[in-house]
Each structure stands twice: as C-alpha cells, then as structure tokens.
Scaffold this active site. Structure first.
Site, PDB file in Angstrom:
ATOM      1  N   CYS A 101      -9.956   6.315  67.500  1.00  0.00           N
ATOM      2  CA  CYS A 101      -9.808   5.948  66.085  1.00  0.00           C
ATOM      3  C   CYS A 101      -8.357   6.107  65.622  1.00  0.00           C
ATOM      4  O   CYS A 101      -7.675   7.067  65.975  1.00  0.00           O
ATOM      5  CB  CYS A 101     -10.735   6.808  65.226  1.00  0.00           C
ATOM      6  SG  CYS A 101     -10.744   6.282  63.509  1.00  0.00           S
TER       7      CYS A 101
ATOM      8  N   CYS B 229      -7.707  12.257  61.024  1.00  0.00           N
ATOM      9  CA  CYS B 229      -8.567  13.318  60.482  1.00  0.00           C
ATOM     10  C   CYS B 229      -8.521  14.541  61.410  1.00  0.00           C
ATOM     11  O   CYS B 229      -8.918  14.458  62.582  1.00  0.00           O
ATOM     12  CB  CYS B 229     -10.000  12.800  60.348  1.00  0.00           C
ATOM     13  SG  CYS B 229     -10.101  11.189  59.535  1.00  0.00           S
TER      14      CYS B 229
ATOM     15  N   CYS C  19     -11.595  15.742  63.556  1.00  0.00           N
ATOM     16  CA  CYS C  19     -12.431  14.770  64.277  1.00  0.00           C
ATOM     17  C   CYS C  19     -12.037  14.564  65.739  1.00  0.00           C
ATOM     18  O   CYS C  19     -10.904  14.177  66.040  1.00  0.00           O
ATOM     19  CB  CYS C  19     -12.408  13.422  63.549  1.00  0.00           C
ATOM     20  SG  CYS C  19     -13.550  12.240  64.310  1.00  0.00           S
TER      21      CYS C  19
ATOM     22  N   CYS D 126     -29.043   6.380  61.590  1.00  0.00           N
ATOM     23  CA  CYS D 126     -27.685   6.207  61.059  1.00  0.00           C
ATOM     24  C   CYS D 126     -26.718   5.809  62.163  1.00  0.00           C
ATOM     25  O   CYS D 126     -26.550   6.526  63.157  1.00  0.00           O
ATOM     26  CB  CYS D 126     -27.231   7.510  60.394  1.00  0.00           C
ATOM     27  SG  CYS D 126     -25.565   7.377  59.730  1.00  0.00           S
TER      28      CYS D 126
ATOM     29  N   CYS E 286     -29.000   3.502  57.876  1.00  0.00           N
ATOM     30  CA  CYS E 286     -27.774   4.047  57.301  1.00  0.00           C
ATOM     31  C   CYS E 286     -26.642   3.649  58.234  1.00  0.00           C
ATOM     32  O   CYS E 286     -26.848   3.509  59.448  1.00  0.00           O
ATOM     33  CB  CYS E 286     -27.882   5.575  57.215  1.00  0.00           C
ATOM     34  SG  CYS E 286     -26.385   6.363  56.584  1.00  0.00           S
TER      35      CYS E 286
ATOM     36  N   CYS F  51     -24.537   7.836  50.383  1.00  0.00           N
ATOM     37  CA  CYS F  51     -24.626   9.096  51.124  1.00  0.00           C
ATOM     38  C   CYS F  51     -23.199   9.623  51.229  1.00  0.00           C
ATOM     39  O   CYS F  51     -22.350   8.987  51.860  1.00  0.00           O
ATOM     40  CB  CYS F  51     -25.219   8.838  52.513  1.00  0.00           C
ATOM     41  SG  CYS F  51     -25.191  10.297  53.574  1.00  0.00           S
TER      42      CYS F  51
ATOM     43  N   ARG G 254     -28.373  17.397  52.789  1.00  0.00           N
ATOM     44  CA  ARG G 254     -28.588  17.452  54.250  1.00  0.00           C
ATOM     45  C   ARG G 254     -27.827  18.597  54.905  1.00  0.00           C
ATOM     46  O   ARG G 254     -26.610  18.703  54.780  1.00  0.00           O
ATOM     47  CB  ARG G 254     -28.197  16.115  54.903  1.00  0.00           C
ATOM     48  CG  ARG G 254     -28.478  16.099  56.420  1.00  0.00           C
ATOM     49  CD  ARG G 254     -28.323  14.712  57.046  1.00  0.00           C
ATOM     50  NE  ARG G 254     -29.137  13.759  56.331  1.00  0.00           N
ATOM     51  CZ  ARG G 254     -28.651  12.732  55.640  1.00  0.00           C
ATOM     52  NH1 ARG G 254     -27.353  12.511  55.626  1.00  0.00           N
ATOM     53  NH2 ARG G 254     -29.446  11.922  54.990  1.00  0.00           N
TER      54      ARG G 254
HETATM   55  N1  SAM Z   1     -15.052   6.650  60.857  1.00  0.00           N
HETATM   56  C1  SAM Z   1     -15.912   6.689  59.744  1.00  0.00           C
HETATM   57  C2  SAM Z   1     -15.392   7.568  58.624  1.00  0.00           C
HETATM   58  O1  SAM Z   1     -14.568   8.429  58.871  1.00  0.00           O
HETATM   59  O2  SAM Z   1     -15.851   7.382  57.492  1.00  0.00           O
HETATM   60  C3  SAM Z   1     -17.335   7.119  60.107  1.00  0.00           C
HETATM   61  C4  SAM Z   1     -17.546   8.198  61.122  1.00  0.00           C
HETATM   62  S1  SAM Z   1     -16.877   9.807  60.742  1.00  0.00           S
HETATM   63  C5  SAM Z   1     -17.064  10.636  62.277  1.00  0.00           C
HETATM   64  C6  SAM Z   1     -18.094  10.468  59.641  1.00  0.00           C
HETATM   65  C7  SAM Z   1     -17.949  11.878  59.160  1.00  0.00           C
HETATM   66  O3  SAM Z   1     -18.235  12.800  60.206  1.00  0.00           O
HETATM   67  C8  SAM Z   1     -16.601  12.338  58.669  1.00  0.00           C
HETATM   68  O4  SAM Z   1     -16.300  11.897  57.381  1.00  0.00           O
HETATM   69  C9  SAM Z   1     -16.766  13.843  58.680  1.00  0.00           C
HETATM   70  O5  SAM Z   1     -17.274  14.304  57.455  1.00  0.00           O
HETATM   71  C10 SAM Z   1     -17.795  14.072  59.791  1.00  0.00           C
HETATM   72  N2  SAM Z   1     -17.204  14.798  60.931  1.00  0.00           N
HETATM   73  C11 SAM Z   1     -16.378  14.295  61.866  1.00  0.00           C
HETATM   74  N3  SAM Z   1     -15.999  15.252  62.731  1.00  0.00           N
HETATM   75  C12 SAM Z   1     -16.600  16.397  62.335  1.00  0.00           C
HETATM   76  C13 SAM Z   1     -16.583  17.742  62.817  1.00  0.00           C
HETATM   77  N4  SAM Z   1     -15.851  18.101  63.871  1.00  0.00           N
HETATM   78  N5  SAM Z   1     -17.327  18.661  62.159  1.00  0.00           N
HETATM   79  C14 SAM Z   1     -18.059  18.305  61.073  1.00  0.00           C
HETATM   80  N6  SAM Z   1     -18.105  17.059  60.575  1.00  0.00           N
HETATM   81  C15 SAM Z   1     -17.380  16.119  61.192  1.00  0.00           C
HETATM   82  C1  DTB Z   2     -22.015  13.309  58.290  1.00  0.00           C
HETATM   83  O1  DTB Z   2     -21.759  13.785  57.159  1.00  0.00           O
HETATM   84  N1  DTB Z   2     -22.020  14.019  59.408  1.00  0.00           N
HETATM   85  C2  DTB Z   2     -22.308  13.164  60.545  1.00  0.00           C
HETATM   86  C3  DTB Z   2     -22.584  11.786  59.873  1.00  0.00           C
HETATM   87  N2  DTB Z   2     -22.311  12.037  58.500  1.00  0.00           N
HETATM   88  C4  DTB Z   2     -21.913  10.603  60.369  1.00  0.00           C
HETATM   89  C5  DTB Z   2     -21.294  13.195  61.600  1.00  0.00           C
HETATM   90  C6  DTB Z   2     -21.001  14.578  62.148  1.00  0.00           C
HETATM   91  C7  DTB Z   2     -20.037  14.446  63.275  1.00  0.00           C
HETATM   92  C8  DTB Z   2     -19.782  15.715  64.002  1.00  0.00           C
HETATM   93  C9  DTB Z   2     -18.822  15.551  65.104  1.00  0.00           C
HETATM   94  C10 DTB Z   2     -19.249  14.595  66.174  1.00  0.00           C
HETATM   95  O2  DTB Z   2     -20.386  14.696  66.699  1.00  0.00           O
HETATM   96  O3  DTB Z   2     -18.431  13.761  66.603  1.00  0.00           O
HETATM   97 FE1  SF4 Z   3     -11.861   8.072  62.631  1.00  0.00          FE
HETATM   98 FE2  SF4 Z   3     -13.054  10.421  62.932  1.00  0.00          FE
HETATM   99 FE3  SF4 Z   3     -11.536   9.980  60.811  1.00  0.00          FE
HETATM  100 FE4  SF4 Z   3     -13.898   8.693  61.037  1.00  0.00          FE
HETATM  101  S1  SF4 Z   3     -13.588  10.878  60.819  1.00  0.00           S
HETATM  102  S2  SF4 Z   3     -11.923   7.811  60.412  1.00  0.00           S
HETATM  103  S3  SF4 Z   3     -13.965   8.434  63.279  1.00  0.00           S
HETATM  104  S4  SF4 Z   3     -10.839  10.017  62.940  1.00  0.00           S
END
Ligand code: SAM
Ligand code: DTB
Ligand code: SF4
Length: 337
Positions: free
Chosen positions: A73, A77, A80, A117, A148, A208, A280
């Site tokens: 990506c 973030c 992530c 989702c 979702c 959501c 949730r």
């Molecule tokens: N890329 C899209 C975005 O950022 O909106 C969708 C997928 S992104 C992985 C969705 C959400 O996953 C993020 O906004 C964040 O709140 C959550 N997330 C990602 N990595 C995480 C982590 N290590 N621990 C907890 N939540 C995480």
């Molecule tokens: C949300 O609030 N948490 C989910 C879903 N929406 C997309 C994602 C959590 C991701 C946790 C890290 C991972 O598994 O990559």
């Molecule tokens: Fe990309 Fe992860 Fe950020 Fe979503 S949360 S925009 S997958 S880096």
C-alpha cells in the site's frame, strides 16, 4: 452500610431529532474524557443501562473479514503491516478472483457470520478495481449475507457504484483524534477521511467507522477520537474499536501495551456516546483473555470479527469464540430466531 451514589454523565446539548438513525448529540472532548474518568463500576453500569435500552445484550453480530488485495500500500499508516513504508513482510498480492471471494464468504456464512467484509490495501480504488469489487459485493449479497467493504478513500462515482451493487456497510476509520493523526499518517488528511464518510452517508450506505487505541495516544486524545465519531451527524451505525496489533517491522511494532481495562473503558464510552451503534470489539482479540472480552461485552460491545484471520494478522479461531460465547450465554445475531 453506606449508600453509594452512582455518578452519571450526560452530554450538555440536546439531540438533533431530525436525523434518520443514530441521534446526534454534541459531546465535547471534556465530557467524553469525564466519562473515561468515572469509577470503573459506575462507567460499566451506565454503559449497561444504555446497552439494555437499545439491544438484546446476549446477541452478538459476527463479521468475517477477507483481504481481497493485500500489501504494497502506498500510504504510510504507522500501525499497518500492509504499508509499503513498513517492513512487516506482507507481500504485495494481486486482487483475489471472484470465485475465491465467494468461497470464503460461503464458508464464513456456514460458520455463523452474518456479515462479510472485503478489505483492500489501497489508498483508493481505481475504476478497474471497482468493476471487480462490484461483482464481489453482488455475489456475496446473493448468498444472503450482509456486505461490507473497506477500500480506502472513495469518489462520488465509486460510492454510487457501491450503492447500486447493494453494499450494506462501508468501513472507513477515523483511526485517531485529529490532534494525534499527524503522528501516525502523513500521506492523507483527516479531512479526506471525513469527506469519504460524508459521501457514503449521503448515498444511504450504512457507515462503519471507528479507530485504534493503544498507539501511544493520551487519554484526552482517546476521548477526542470517540467525540469525533459520536459527533458525526448521525453517528456511525457500526463502530469498530481496534486494540493496536503490534506487528514487527511497523512504526508501532514496539508501542507500549494499553492497560486492558482502558480498552474496556473505551468500549463503554463508545456505547454511552453512540447508544444505537453496533460497537465492535475488533482487532486485538487474539491477545485478549476471555475475561477481558467478557468485560467488553458487559461494557456494551455487541459485535466482533469472527474467523481465524483479520486482514493479514490472526484472530481467535472459531472454536475458541464459540466456546467463549457459550460460556457467556451469548449467541450470533445471524442465528437468533
Ligand atoms: N486501506 C483501507 C483504509 O485504510 O481505509 C482499508 C484497509 S485498512 C487495513 C482498515 C483499517 O484497519 C485501518 O483504518 C485501521 O483502523 C485498521 N488496522 C490496520 N492495521 C491495524 C493494526 N495493526 N492494528 C489495529 N488495527 C489496524
Ligand atoms: C477495522 O476497524 N478493523 C479491521 C477492519 N476494520 C478492516 C482490520 C484490522 C486489521 C488488523 C491488522 C491486519 O490484520 O492486517
Ligand atoms: Fe494502506 Fe494499511 Fe493505511 Fe489502509 S491502513 S491505507 S492498507 S497502509
């Protein structure tokens, strides 16, 4: 024996009754912070009362996640594992084929999930991506599941395509308070997130939106996140509260542990400030004891991610979750009849 006074805190300004779903009340950050600072028993008692006013407290909504496009990506973030700026070792994979998505949705449905989702590691989808996602949404809907998607930022046109496909919920998290956001993400603004949520809301798709705690934010900043969500007008139908999953190679891989009781408090405050939302209990459950999860349900959580994977990290397996729900006398919403 002395008589104890239970402290209640209510928002200062009145509701806007014209709103279609969650009644929006203005919550100041101070008011939300004051909730966080209540004695634990008083906070949970208030959350329980609000919860029982609006829901069957023994029914839990189950959502299964599937990463339809993982890794690589372009966003930075800090939490992530899928960000190309981090070195968590998540491979940049192509989008899954429709058949694989339908197979995963069917399996989730058989295990009792009511919602499926689909998540993608994108800043935003391209037009070509959207053509594939629309087919996935339609196919999952045809199974009789709620749908979702979480695909990043959306244009008006992309929102419209999702609406036409019949998407039930769009997940797009605010992630943190506005004044902490710049420390975790620099490649897009808080306002970009609010704009996407507004487009989704206007199209009539359920919103959501939630955030992550345990990223090193202060208590005031945690309250700031909840106030932002609660003050959306109307507030989201679904509010995921994630406990940071610390993944090695990410900027937050070594963040300090959040006290589990502070996580429970966050759930309770979300419940009180967004009474009709599905709150949730989201990422981080694999590292949580049954006792802490039970406290989260007592605090007003009534939804969770279900299935052995979140997007790229683990989640408790279905047997453990079924055993937990059984122990608590709870049941999946999709099986309630
Ligand atoms: N890329 C899209 C975005 O950022 O909106 C969708 C997928 S992104 C992985 C969705 C959400 O996953 C993020 O906004 C964040 O709140 C959550 N997330 C990602 N990595 C995480 C982590 N290590 N621990 C907890 N939540 C995480
Ligand atoms: C949300 O609030 N948490 C989910 C879903 N929406 C997309 C994602 C959590 C991701 C946790 C890290 C991972 O598994 O990559
Ligand atoms: Fe990309 Fe992860 Fe950020 Fe979503 S949360 S925009 S997958 S880096």
């Amino acid at each position: 024996m002395t008589t104890q006074t239970v402290q209640f805190l209510r928002p200062s300004k009145s509701a806007d009754s014209a709103k279609p779903s969650g009644i929006a009340q203005r919550w100041s950050v101070d008011e939300v912070e004051a909730l966080f600072k209540l004695p634990f028993a008083d906070l949970l008692y208030q959350a329980q009362q609000v919860h029982r006013e609006h829901f069957d407290v023994n029914a839990v909504q189950l959502s299964t996640l599937l990463s339809i496009k993982s890794g690589g990506c372009t966003e930075d973030c800090g939490y992530c594992p899928q960000s190309a700026f981090n070195s968590a070792g998540v491979e940049d994979q192509e989008m899954l084929k429709l058949e694989a998505v339908v197979k995963a949705a069917r399996a989730a449905q058989q295990k009792g999930a009511g919602r499926f989702c689909m998540g993608a590691a994108w800043r935003e989808p391209s037009d070509a991506d959207m053509a594939s996602v629309v087919k996935m949404v339609e196919a999952v809907r045809d199974l009789g599941m709620e749908t979702c998607a979480t695909l990043g930022m959306l244009s008006e046109e992309h929102v419209e395509q999702l609406r036409e496909a019949g998407l039930d919920y769009y997940n797009h998290n605010l992630d943190s308070a506005p004044d902490f956001y710049g420390e975790i993400i620099t490649t897009r603004d808080y306002q970009d997130r609010l704009d996407t949520l507004e487009r989704v809301r206007r199209a009539g798709i359920n919103v959501c939106s939630g955030g992550i705690v345990g990223m090193g934010e202060s208590l005031t900043q945690r309250a700031g996140l909840i106030a932002q969500l609660a003050n959306l007008n109307p507030y989201p139908e679904s509010v995921p509260i994630n406990n940071l999953v610390k993944v090695e190679g990410t900027a937050m891989g070594n963040a300090a542990d959040l006290d589990p009781l502070d996580f429970v408090r966050t759930i309770a405050v979300a419940r009180i400030t967004m009474p009709k939302a599905r709150v949730r209990l989201s990422a981080g459950r694999q590292q949580m004891s049954d006792a802490v999860q039970a406290l989260c349900f007592l605090a007003g959580a009534n939804s969770m991610f279900y299935g052995e994977r979140l997007l790229t990290t683990g989640n408790p397996d279905v047997e453990r979750d079924r055993a937990l729900l059984d122990k608590l006398g709870m049941y999946p919403l999709a099986e309630k009849m």
